[in-house]
Design a protein around this motif. Structure first.
Motif, PDB file in Angstrom:
ATOM      1  N   THR A  31       0.825  -1.210   0.000  1.00  0.00           N
ATOM      2  CA  THR A  31       0.000   0.000   0.000  1.00  0.00           C
ATOM      3  C   THR A  31       0.856   1.255   0.000  1.00  0.00           C
ATOM      4  N   ARG A  32       1.870   1.301   0.863  1.00  0.00           N
ATOM      5  CA  ARG A  32       2.677   2.517   1.010  1.00  0.00           C
ATOM      6  C   ARG A  32       3.591   2.785  -0.183  1.00  0.00           C
ATOM      7  N   SER A  33       3.963   1.700  -0.895  1.00  0.00           N
ATOM      8  CA  SER A  33       4.871   1.906  -2.023  1.00  0.00           C
ATOM      9  C   SER A  33       4.142   2.115  -3.344  1.00  0.00           C
ATOM     10  N   ALA A  34       2.814   2.048  -3.320  1.00  0.00           N
ATOM     11  CA  ALA A  34       2.045   2.084  -4.574  1.00  0.00           C
ATOM     12  C   ALA A  34       2.310   3.335  -5.398  1.00  0.00           C
ATOM     13  N   HIS A  35       2.505   4.492  -4.745  1.00  0.00           N
ATOM     14  CA  HIS A  35       2.701   5.744  -5.467  1.00  0.00           C
ATOM     15  C   HIS A  35       4.130   6.265  -5.344  1.00  0.00           C
ATOM     16  N   GLY A  36       5.033   5.415  -4.896  1.00  0.00           N
ATOM     17  CA  GLY A  36       6.417   5.821  -4.739  1.00  0.00           C
ATOM     18  C   GLY A  36       7.269   5.437  -5.930  1.00  0.00           C
ATOM     19  N   PRO A  39       7.384   0.861  -6.616  1.00  0.00           N
ATOM     20  CA  PRO A  39       6.141   0.188  -6.196  1.00  0.00           C
ATOM     21  C   PRO A  39       6.324  -1.323  -6.114  1.00  0.00           C
ATOM     22  N   GLN A  42       3.394  -5.868  -9.598  1.00  0.00           N
ATOM     23  CA  GLN A  42       1.998  -6.128  -9.908  1.00  0.00           C
ATOM     24  C   GLN A  42       1.701  -7.626  -9.873  1.00  0.00           C
TER      25      GLN A  42
END
Length: 683
Positions: A31-36, A39, A42
């Motif tokens: 969750t925390r790395s999704a927009h970093g 990421p 997938q």
């Protein structure tokens, strides 16, 4: 190596195991790395409701981000992943992978860089009779080369061929071999059986072979290998069947480098083994997971019938078949015939939790050995032990194995051994028993009479002491010592089956409905464990009837009990109480009590060890009919005296407190009547 040709997949739970973190941590990373900038990879797909990810991508992500607690994640990824297609939907691929691992162990040469023909030639050379691996490799028409690469990578990740093979078997549901999952024992159970078998093998005059005649069984043989280490060469005999489970056993033994030979099985499951041997068997077995009691006893009979005095056997099976009561007439007769053979030297009831898929099912150990045919059947004996409430700690296993080995000896040898868990029971008593075979038999003759005489003398002494205190004797009854004539204890399950006892579940109540102002008492775990310290709880009978229409109240004489955190019980003499789950009720049938007395039943439960939570197997003492009423009267009188004594203690405590506080606070002055009288007389 072309890693793209060997795509490894893993679930989020596999990722957590690889990274050595808890499962929720992986979800947080994702969750925390999704927009970093980095990421989480997938998902490739959703299989059986679970997202699966590319194992190489996950390992690279862990390495790049420094997440987790495994610095070797890239190298270990294969050990926590599965190749695409290896699952419950493709048993052929699983069989091929295990066959390739066995081939790698037999040849000692890498599997990578070889084409299909080369791999098949190596398989044919290693298994010319197609006993365990050639058909499995040949059956994989497509992708054999990539499957071989996966097997080699699995070896690199697990550091050895045996470890790689066990990695595949460890997750038996994912591997698609449900029969192994249904019968898998815990490590503690496997270690116990293997330790006993190894100790028996070392007690023989010459080196034995280890025989597992069960279809598909190999866990116990592997347990022998682990227990023996490098100190004892292992030769194994396994059934010669050509079914999938039998071939998997042979591949597993080959992967571990165990010298294995085929055991020729005859019609009806019979076989012959000549010379020193130690048999190991678990029933039901992976090849026959649906065996009933009759099938289990028939399989054991096949072992017994071909044994001679140079052979031993260690068998683990459900306690309901090997030692508990309530068998069908035919199964009970079959078990008695096996006991009559004289080969059953030890019977050990084991605790629950030793079968992974059925943690509430207790197991039992039978140890077979010399029959001592020269001893008359009336004089034969069997060692029995009940470890229902024990934990299989190292010291328990060591001492139990010592007892088992001692049970193989003659009468003189056995009498010289100091048993920790076991006791010797005449085999004729086991044959006559309709209940549990590990039930402690009643002490007869002089021993019982002596114990009764000691108790009678002590009762008289206590009555004399109490008479000196206040001039009265509570429960002034006359007792006489006697031997024999007592009813044998019975398990809760046996009494439930006979209708003597009834089991009533506790009521599941909303805590908001409880108060201290209503009149209907509530009995729960808190009241059972610390009755005096617990604040009284109650419930409105109207609310109870309205909100819980199927709820029940206790009746006078009901025994309320719980199992956790320890067994505890009390007698509800008044009745009309609401029992709150997880507390429950045992109700004695008024028309046919079967010798049960509520106070005795509660006392038996309260005397149990904390770890004994198998309440259906609790053994309860029973009282002869003519003694039931006198016992109830005597106990009631003693209870009344105990209540008066508690009241007197409370009054003494209050008196001491008033004097202490009054004098210390200056509101009271203590006077000495003797000194006051003397002073007045001298004036």
């Amino acid at each position: 190596m072309n890693s793209s040709a060997v795509q490894l997949r893993m679930t989020l739970s596999d990722v957590a195991a690889l990274a050595k973190v808890q499962r929720p941590v992986v979800s947080m990373w994702r969750t925390r790395s999704a927009h970093g900038p980095a990421p989480f990879p997938q998902a490739l797909a959703v299989e059986r409701g679970l997202e699966v990810f590319d194992a190489d991508e996950v390992a690279a992500w862990l390495e790049a981000t420094g997440r987790g607690n495994n610095a070797e994640a890239s190298g270990d990824a294969a050990a926590f992943a599965v190749r695409a297609g290896v699952g419950r939907d493709n048993r052929n691929v699983f069989d091929a992978v295990t066959a390739l691992l066995a081939l790698r162990a037999v040849t000692g040469t890498p599997l990578t860089g070889r084409d299909r023909d080369s791999l098949l030639d190596a398989a044919d050379e290693s298994d010319p009779d197609d006993a365990f691996l050639y058909s499995e490799i040949e059956a994989l028409a497509d992708g054999l080369e990539s499957t071989a690469e996966y097997a080699e990578r699995l070896i690199d990740s697990a550091y050895s061929v045996p470890a790689a093979f066990e990695t595949l078997l460890a997750d038996r549901f994912r591997s698609g071999i449900r029969e192994h999952a249904d019968t898998a024992l815990t490590e503690a159970a496997t270690h116990l059986v293997a330790s006993a078998a190894l100790a028996l093998a070392l007690s023989l005059e010459s080196e034995p072979v280890f025989v597992d005649p069960t279809p598909g069984g190999s866990d116990l043989l592997l347990g022998i290998v682990r227990a023996a280490g490098d100190g004892l060469p292992i030769t194994a005999l396994t059934p010669d069947g050509d079914d999938a489970s039998a071939r998997l056993v042979r591949r597993r033994l080959a992967a571990h480098g165990i010298d294995s030979q085929l055991l020729k099985m005859q019609a009806g499951g019979t076989f012959d083994v000549h010379g020193p041997a130690v048999h190991l068997a678990q029933y039901p077995s992976p090849g026959e997971p649906g065996m009933d009691a009759g099938g289990i006893l028939a399989a054991i009979e096949s072992i017994v019938m071909q044994m001679d005095d140079s052979q031993r056997a260690v068998i683990i099976a459900p306690a309901s078949t090997l030692c508990d009561g309530a068998l069908t007439a035919s199964a009970g007769a079959h078990r008695s015939e096996l006991l009559r053979s004289g080969r059953v030297r030890a019977i050990v009831r084991l605790p629950q939790g030793l079968l992974r898929r059925k943690p509430r099912e207790a197991q039992c150990l039978w140890v077979l050995g010399p029959s001592f045919a020269e001893v008359d059947i009336a004089d034969r004996w069997t060692m029995v032990a009940d470890l229902t409430a024990a934990r299989l700690t190292p010291d328990v296993v060591h001492d139990l194995v010592s007892d088992v080995v001692a049970s193989m000896g003659s009468g003189a040898t056995v009498r010289a051994h100091s048993f920790r868990f076991a006791r010797l029971v005449p085999t004729r008593h086991l044959l006559a028993s309709r209940g549990s075979l590990v039930e402690l038999p009643s002490r007869g003759g002089a021993g019982e009479a002596a114990a009764g005489a000691e108790a009678a003398l002590r009762i008289e002494e206590l009555q004399e002491l109490l008479m000196k205190y206040d001039g009265s004797v509570p429960a002034a009854v006359s007792v006489l010592a006697q031997s024999g004539g007592r009813l044998a204890p019975a398990t809760v399950q046996e009494l439930l089956s006979a209708g003597t006892l009834r089991y009533i579940k506790g009521n599941r109540l909303d805590p908001a409905d409880l108060s201290a102002r209503e009149r209907t008492r509530v009995i729960g775990t808190a009241e059972l464990l610390d009755e005096e310290a617990t604040k009284p709880r109650s419930i409105s009978i109207l609310d109870f009837a309205a909100k819980y229409p199927s709820g029940r109240l206790t009746e006078p004489g009901d025994v309320v009990f719980c199992t956790s955190p320890r067994p505890a019980a009390m007698v509800d003499a008044e009745g009309g109480a609401v029992v709150v789950f997880p507390a429950r009720v045992l109700r004695i049938d008024a028309g046919d009590p079967g010798g049960l007395v509520p106070a005795v039943l509660a006392a038996d439960i309260n005397s149990l060890p904390p770890q004994d939570k198998a309440w259906r197997q609790w053994r309860l003492r029973r009282t002869p009919y003519r003694q039931r009423r006198p016992l109830e009267v005597a106990l009631a009188e003693l209870q009344h005296e105990q209540d008066l004594t508690r009241q007197r203690l409370q009054q003494l405590d209050e008196l001491a407190t008033l004097i202490l506080d009054g004098v210390a606070g200056g509101s009271l002055t203590l006077t000495d009547p003797t000194s006051t009288a003397t002073t007045e007389g001298t004036r």
